[in-house]
Design an enzyme around this catalytic site. Structure first.
Site, mmCIF file in Angstrom:
data_model
loop_
_atom_site.group_PDB
_atom_site.id
_atom_site.type_symbol
_atom_site.label_atom_id
_atom_site.label_comp_id
_atom_site.label_asym_id
_atom_site.label_seq_id
_atom_site.Cartn_x
_atom_site.Cartn_y
_atom_site.Cartn_z
ATOM 1 C CD1 TRP A 296 0.393 9.572 -3.332
ATOM 2 C CD2 TRP A 296 0.241 8.378 -5.219
ATOM 3 N NE1 TRP A 296 -0.686 8.748 -3.215
ATOM 4 C CE2 TRP A 296 -0.806 7.994 -4.350
ATOM 5 C CE3 TRP A 296 0.329 7.759 -6.457
ATOM 6 C CZ2 TRP A 296 -1.747 7.026 -4.691
ATOM 7 C CZ3 TRP A 296 -0.605 6.784 -6.790
ATOM 8 C CH2 TRP A 296 -1.620 6.431 -5.916
ATOM 9 C CG HIS B 180 1.187 7.169 -0.346
ATOM 10 N ND1 HIS B 180 0.460 6.487 -1.282
ATOM 11 C CD2 HIS B 180 2.483 6.778 -0.524
ATOM 12 C CE1 HIS B 180 1.283 5.728 -1.998
ATOM 13 N NE2 HIS B 180 2.501 5.900 -1.568
ATOM 14 N NE ARG C 175 0.074 12.716 -1.707
ATOM 15 C CZ ARG C 175 -1.159 12.229 -1.605
ATOM 16 N NH1 ARG C 175 -2.154 12.849 -2.212
ATOM 17 N NH2 ARG C 175 -1.389 11.135 -0.942
ATOM 18 C CD GLN D 207 -2.239 9.532 3.507
ATOM 19 O OE1 GLN D 207 -1.295 8.762 3.462
ATOM 20 N NE2 GLN D 207 -3.006 9.785 2.473
ATOM 21 C CB VAL E 31 -6.663 -1.071 -3.088
ATOM 22 C CG1 VAL E 31 -6.031 -1.048 -1.727
ATOM 23 C CG2 VAL E 31 -6.858 0.328 -3.627
ATOM 24 C CB ALA F 148 -4.720 -0.991 2.691
HETATM 25 N N1 PHE Z 1 -2.191 6.055 -0.205
HETATM 26 C C1 PHE Z 1 -3.403 6.569 -0.816
HETATM 27 C C2 PHE Z 1 -3.252 8.099 -0.959
HETATM 28 O O1 PHE Z 1 -2.610 8.692 -0.157
HETATM 29 C C3 PHE Z 1 -4.623 6.256 0.002
HETATM 30 C C4 PHE Z 1 -4.930 4.807 0.097
HETATM 31 C C5 PHE Z 1 -4.422 4.033 1.124
HETATM 32 C C6 PHE Z 1 -5.756 4.226 -0.836
HETATM 33 C C7 PHE Z 1 -4.708 2.683 1.219
HETATM 34 C C8 PHE Z 1 -6.094 2.896 -0.752
HETATM 35 C C9 PHE Z 1 -5.546 2.132 0.261
HETATM 36 O O2 PHE Z 1 -3.757 8.701 -1.856
#
Ligand code: PHE
Length: 368
Positions: free
Chosen positions: A184, A198, A224, A238, A281, A335
């Site tokens: 990120w 994100h 990003r 998103q 996750v 999520a």
């Molecule tokens: N936040 C992650 C991304 O932007 C995406 C994500 C969200 C992955 C929730 C898993 C669970 O790359």
């Protein structure tokens, strides 16, 4: 998709125009009324379209005659039409007000805001073509996606534009110095704030403030540090989902996402799940769907793999639940982080993601 009308030819509603046709006609007529010269006042437009006997109001009454299985889609079309018509009216009334306030109401024949040379009037106005704006495809797609999740019981929250290190990383099981931070790579303000990389940056706030069962979706604009190309942009939208309850399993996650995809594209969409990695996750997963750009024949967009990664997701990591005060032995959840831009591209078979944020009118006018 081919549409067949033959099997229902004798149906008694067949002679009535379909809701889609009705919506199209009303839209066309309103667009032409908006361009009429001399202009029609907002009051007149409101009576004609939104009044008790107005065209939109009457069209909405037609819903009773629609076959039950098509009613929800038709209802959505009509609601979108109504919102759009209301938006157009308020735009016109704002313009009227502005003209009156600034004393440029047409009496003296001089309108500094007119998009034509000031010394021409009436029918000689060359190039007078009031431009009527339209919703950006990202807005249309975003609203559609939100409506589907709302119909499944999710509640909408907006992400922050700027957030801090704790919410963007630390609360998500990405401590300082963790190599996953590179995923990120982003921008920082002088006050050490971050234009969110994100929407997961909202997870901790939601998990620590909403009592389970938690069913929230979060929409936000993300940024990003990205070298852009046809399938990568530095700025994108998103839609994050956060679901927590007792006994939530992976099948709940897969069922939710595949139901969403089917509802979004209006047919059963092929999907598969593959492993991925996100520190918040466990296990990290990627939800892929059949490539709709090439119909799974193989194309540059899917890198000839016939599948497209659309939703990174997974069961929420116990550390993330714990950090927000939830006991991982009692609660579990999942999520996901869905990028709108990809959905628009797949739906409209657009070859370059950068067109979406380019502000190029030639591109945007195709979505009228
Ligand atoms: N936040 C992650 C991304 O932007 C995406 C994500 C969200 C992955 C929730 C898993 C669970 O790359």
């Amino acid at each position: 998709m081919p549409k067949s009308h033959s099997s229902k030819r004798a149906g008694k509603n067949d002679r009535k125009p379909s809701i889609s046709a009705l919506v199209r006609d009303i839209k066309k007529q309103l667009l032409s009324d908006l361009q009429s010269d001399p202009p029609i006042s907002t009051a007149q437009l409101k009576t004609k379209y939104l009044g008790k006997q107005g065209m939109v109001t009457r069209a909405m009454k037609e819903i009773g005659a629609v076959a039950p299985e098509k009613r929800s889609e038709a209802g959505k079309e009509l609601n979108t039409l109504k919102l759009w018509a209301e938006g157009q009216m308020s735009r016109v009334s704002e313009t009227e007000k502005m003209r009156l306030d600034s004393g440029i109401a047409s009496d003296d024949g001089f309108d500094v805001t007119a998009p034509f040379p000031p010394n021409t009037t009436g029918s000689e106005r060359p190039g007078l073509e009031p431009k009527v704006g339209t919703l950006h495809p990202l807005t249309t797609v975003g609203e559609k996606a939100i409506r589907i999740f709302e119909s499944m019981g999710f509640h909408l929250v907006e992400a922050r534009r700027l957030d801090d290190d704790y919410n963007s990383f630390e609360a998500l099981n990405i401590p300082k110095g963790h190599p996953a931070r590179d995923l990120w790579d982003t921008f920082w303000t002088e006050d050490r704030l971050i234009p969110i990389p994100h929407t997961s940056a909202m997870q901790n706030r939601i998990l620590s403030s909403v009592k389970p069962p938690i069913r929230e979706i979060i929409v936000g604009k993300c940024f990003r540090n990205e070298a852009t190309d046809a399938s990568h942009e530095h700025t994108f939208y998103q839609l994050e989902g956060v679901y927590v309850d007792k006994n939530v399993t992976l099948t709940d996650l897969i069922g939710t996402l595949s139901h969403f995809m089917n509802a979004f594209y209006g047919r059963d969409i092929k999907y598969k799940i593959q492993p991925s990695y996100f520190p918040f996750v466990e296990p990290g997963l990627e939800f892929l769907i059949e490539c709709l750009v090439c119909g799974q024949r193989g194309c540059p967009f899917c890198h000839y793999s016939k599948w497209v990664e659309v939703i990174p997701c997974g069961p929420i990591h116990p550390n993330v639940l714990r950090e927000s005060g939830l006991n991982p032995d009692e609660y579990s959840g999942f999520a996901w982080g869905l990028g709108f831009d990809r959905l628009v591209i797949l739906r409209n078979q657009i070859s370059d993601i950068r067109l979406l944020h380019s502000g190029d009118l030639k591109f945007l006018e195709q979505f009228r």
